[in-house]
Design a protein around this motif. Sequence first.
Motif, PDB file in Angstrom:
ATOM      1  N   ASP A  28     108.086 -22.051  22.823  1.00 49.57           N
ATOM      2  CA  ASP A  28     108.295 -22.850  24.033  1.00 49.57           C
ATOM      3  C   ASP A  28     108.457 -21.912  25.220  1.00 49.57           C
ATOM      4  O   ASP A  28     109.395 -21.118  25.269  1.00 49.57           O
ATOM      5  N   PRO A  29     107.553 -22.004  26.225  1.00 48.34           N
ATOM      6  CA  PRO A  29     107.649 -21.085  27.365  1.00 48.34           C
ATOM      7  C   PRO A  29     108.884 -21.330  28.237  1.00 48.34           C
ATOM      8  O   PRO A  29     109.306 -20.446  28.981  1.00 48.34           O
ATOM      9  N   ASP A  30     109.461 -22.523  28.155  1.00 52.02           N
ATOM     10  CA  ASP A  30     110.636 -22.829  28.971  1.00 52.02           C
ATOM     11  C   ASP A  30     111.945 -22.413  28.301  1.00 52.02           C
ATOM     12  O   ASP A  30     112.990 -22.419  28.932  1.00 52.02           O
ATOM     13  N   ALA A  31     111.880 -22.092  27.037  1.00 54.08           N
ATOM     14  CA  ALA A  31     113.093 -21.696  26.310  1.00 54.08           C
ATOM     15  C   ALA A  31     113.285 -20.191  26.455  1.00 54.08           C
ATOM     16  O   ALA A  31     112.360 -19.413  26.279  1.00 54.08           O
ATOM     17  N   HIS A  32     114.486 -19.802  26.792  1.00 54.88           N
ATOM     18  CA  HIS A  32     114.801 -18.382  26.945  1.00 54.88           C
ATOM     19  C   HIS A  32     115.955 -18.042  26.019  1.00 54.88           C
ATOM     20  O   HIS A  32     117.064 -18.541  26.205  1.00 54.88           O
TER      21      HIS A  32
END
Length: 94
Positions: A28-32
């Motif tokens: 997920d690109p929004d998960a950091h």
Amino acid sequence: MKINRDKMLFIRNTPEEDAAITAAALSDPDAHPIYLAPEKYRPVGRPKAAVTKERITIRLSPEVVSYYRAMGKGWQTRIDQDLQKLIAEAQPAT
């Protein structure tokens, strides 16, 4: 993790399910992901006191307990303080 609330039974994910969940989160690109250095962790609970008290069991008359509890929060500390005063008064002056 699945929770059966009727029996409060906690069922852990299988290693395969855990790997699939982790892979999905990492893709997920929004998960950091958050990584904390060990020195950043804070201990849980209040700090240990410099002077600790000894835990004991003591039987007191209902009148004594009622008297101190009526004073509100900290009643056990007040019993300790009153006993310390009694000891100090009983010690001979030097």
